[in-house]
Design an enzyme around this catalytic site. Structure first.
Site, PDB file in Angstrom:
ATOM      1  N   HIS A 156      12.558  72.861  14.711  1.00 55.24           N
ATOM      2  CA  HIS A 156      12.577  71.390  14.842  1.00 55.24           C
ATOM      3  C   HIS A 156      13.928  70.906  15.374  1.00 55.24           C
ATOM      4  O   HIS A 156      14.319  69.774  15.121  1.00 55.24           O
ATOM      5  CB  HIS A 156      12.281  70.687  13.514  1.00 55.24           C
ATOM      6  CG  HIS A 156      11.100  71.237  12.781  1.00 55.24           C
ATOM      7  ND1 HIS A 156       9.857  70.651  12.811  1.00 55.24           N
ATOM      8  CD2 HIS A 156      10.969  72.360  12.014  1.00 55.24           C
ATOM      9  CE1 HIS A 156       9.004  71.378  12.080  1.00 55.24           C
ATOM     10  NE2 HIS A 156       9.659  72.425  11.590  1.00 55.24           N
ATOM     11  N   SER A 277      31.017  66.013  39.421  1.00 51.90           N
ATOM     12  CA  SER A 277      30.496  64.679  39.679  1.00 51.90           C
ATOM     13  C   SER A 277      31.308  64.045  40.794  1.00 51.90           C
ATOM     14  O   SER A 277      32.513  64.257  40.892  1.00 51.90           O
ATOM     15  CB  SER A 277      30.602  63.842  38.406  1.00 51.90           C
ATOM     16  OG  SER A 277      30.640  62.465  38.727  1.00 51.90           O
ATOM     17  N   LYS A 283      33.743  66.009  34.972  1.00 49.45           N
ATOM     18  CA  LYS A 283      32.412  66.552  34.713  1.00 49.45           C
ATOM     19  C   LYS A 283      32.209  67.976  35.233  1.00 49.45           C
ATOM     20  O   LYS A 283      32.718  68.356  36.273  1.00 49.45           O
ATOM     21  CB  LYS A 283      31.347  65.653  35.360  1.00 49.45           C
ATOM     22  CG  LYS A 283      31.109  64.352  34.624  1.00 49.45           C
ATOM     23  CD  LYS A 283      30.446  64.518  33.266  1.00 49.45           C
ATOM     24  CE  LYS A 283      29.016  64.936  33.340  1.00 49.45           C
ATOM     25  NZ  LYS A 283      28.016  63.919  33.490  1.00 49.45           N
ATOM     26  N   GLU A 290      19.363  72.947  35.175  1.00 51.25           N
ATOM     27  CA  GLU A 290      18.511  71.754  35.271  1.00 51.25           C
ATOM     28  C   GLU A 290      17.460  71.924  36.361  1.00 51.25           C
ATOM     29  O   GLU A 290      16.319  71.476  36.229  1.00 51.25           O
ATOM     30  CB  GLU A 290      19.367  70.519  35.557  1.00 51.25           C
ATOM     31  CG  GLU A 290      20.280  70.145  34.410  1.00 51.25           C
ATOM     32  CD  GLU A 290      21.287  69.093  34.846  1.00 51.25           C
ATOM     33  OE1 GLU A 290      21.069  67.918  34.540  1.00 51.25           O
ATOM     34  OE2 GLU A 290      22.284  69.454  35.502  1.00 51.25           O
TER      35      GLU A 290
END
Ligand code: ARG
Length: 460
Positions: A156, A277, A283, A290
């Site tokens: 969970h 970024s 970043k 992804e």
């Protein structure tokens, strides 16, 4: 190719929707191979005499060599031919003249395209299996490299119980071994020869189909011509195996993305597999992971796409089936990119072992071990669960971990607790107690790594 009964040429709109050469040129290699085998079969059936057979085979080989040398010739022809089959036949006729015009005897593009796509799928299964093996090998290297590192296992997405990081790597290995088997099974499904089925009723010439199957490396010959030209189960199974593989990769990607956040801080992804970024100078984004996660959508879509194309099609071949190829090509490309991308990430991953151990030591992940301790000393499990539940509540109230409670407080909750309770609740003891095959205890994990390495070495 089929112009005889037509009085007017195709409309440009029809030509654009009808043609498949802009994408089925990817079958070119297999169309050559299948056509060479077909020319030989026609020779054996005495449709071609020896001279004609040699001329046709030579022409096919020469055209193949020419397109290998100069692929631009194919790209320049994409507008001029309806599909890969008409391109190859036209090239053979151009080279071999009258003999070339006999190549398509007793054959249809319907059995031809089924053959080509089957050969393509077999080839892609082998490619996927090679890449899967490479990824499994990289993960197993990590399982060895990170042996002894502990981290929380989550259910969970809540901290559940401490496990070895190697155990987690091995979990991914299991999923990928299933994929390896699945692509092997698809390969087997695909290796049934449709050639000789003609358009739908069977070839009109005495083709030795068993011999043809042997020449092309097929394990069996299709048993019904209507089914053979209308069957795309092998492609659906390939897309299904691809979808499942991508589902596994996307879950693995998701874990690594989560673990690389500042909130978890378990994993650092290496510069070469991340990007920055354009705006925020600090970043470092996990784009490769992804994209693996994102490309999973394609693989699921492609499976759905072909299932819907095939649904309710009447026997045998229907032009709808031309839509099968782009789905198959796209899934092939997607799984190749994703397996390689994931492999690059896995190879370069760095672990913060202090941070993972600290995370494994908090959140009462030793509560199960505490209950098991009481059970080992004679308490029924349900009673032990209740005792430890109340103990956890008590510790939460005091703002401490279980093993930070003094012995006197353990005693208040149950007389079964002995002085050894603190030692019993250490992270390493929690891990070591899960000592069954398939569990996270170090000796079983070590054996699991060895078993997986052997299995990988045996898979050929
Ligand atoms: N381009 C076609 C396909 O991809 C080849 C088979 C065409 N057959 C036909 N009868 N028009 O399915």
């Amino acid at each position: 190719m089929w112009g005889g009964r037509f009085e007017r040429p195709p409309a440009p709109e029809f030509w654009r929707i009808n043609r498949s050469f802009p994408f089925d040129h990817r079958l070119l290699h297999f169309d050559f191979e299948g056509s060479i085998a077909w020319a030989r079969a026609l020779g054996r059936a005495r449709v071609l005499n020896g001279r004609e057979e040699r001329a046709v085979v030579r022409a096919l080989r020469e055209v193949r060599a020419a397109t290998d040398r100069n692929p631009r010739h194919v790209y320049r022809s994409l507008d001029r031919f309806e599909d890969v089959h008409s391109y190859v036949e036209a090239a053979v006729v151009e080279k071999a003249g009258e003999a070339g015009k006999k190549l398509h005897t007793g054959r249809s593009r319907n059995d031809q395209v089924a053959l080509d796509l089957r050969m393509y799928v077999v080839n892609e299964c082998d490619g996927a299996r090679g890449r899967l093996r490479a990824l499994i090998a990289s993960i197993l290297k990590n399982a060895r490299r990170h042996f002894g590192v502990v981290l929380p296992a989550y259910t969970h997405l809540q901290r559940a119980q401490p496990v070895l990081l190697s155990h987690l790597w091995l979990a991914y290995v299991e999923t990928l071994f299933r994929d390896l088997d699945r692509f092997q099974a698809v390969r087997k499904t695909a290796l049934v020869l449709p050639l000789g089925s003609g358009a739908c009723a069977g070839s009109g010439f005495p083709i030795d189909r068993a011999r043809l199957a042997k020449d092309l490396g097929f394990a069996a010959v299709s048993k019904n011509s209507l089914d053979a030209v209308g069957d795309r189960d092998f492609a659906v199974e390939f897309l299904s195996a691809g979808a499942l593989l991508m589902m596994h990769l996307s879950r693995m990607a998701e874990d690594l993305i989560l673990y690389s956040t500042a909130e978890f801080g378990f994993v650092e992804l290496d510069d070469p597999v991340t990007s920055g970024s354009s705006l925020m100078p600090q970043k470092k984004n996990p784009d490769a992971l992804e994209l693996v996660r994102g490309k999973t959508g394609r693989a699921f879509g492609n499976l759905q796409r072909l299932l819907v194309v095939m649904k309710a099609l009447p026997l045998a071949y229907d032009k709808d089936m031309q839509e099968d190829k782009e789905a198959v090509f796209d899934t092939s490309d997607t799984i190749a990119l994703s397996l390689d991308g994931m492999n690059a990430v896995v190879r370069s991953v760095r672990i913060d072992a202090d941070r993972t151990r600290e995370a494994a030591s908090t959140g009462f992940q030793n509560a199960t071990e505490c209950a098991d301790y009481l059970v080992r000393k004679g308490l029924p499990f349900r009673t032990a669960h209740e005792v430890v539940g109340r103990l956890v509540l008590h510790a939460i109230g005091k703002g401490v971990a279980l093993d930070e409670l003094p012995f006197s407080e353990f005693e208040r909750f149950s007389p079964v607790f002995k002085k050894d309770i603190h030692r019993a609740l250490s992270v390493d003891r929690c891990v070591a107690s899960r000592s069954v095959p398939g569990g996270t205890a170090p000796q079983y994990v070590r054996k699991a790594i060895e078993d997986a390495e052997r299995r990988l070495a045996d898979d050929r």
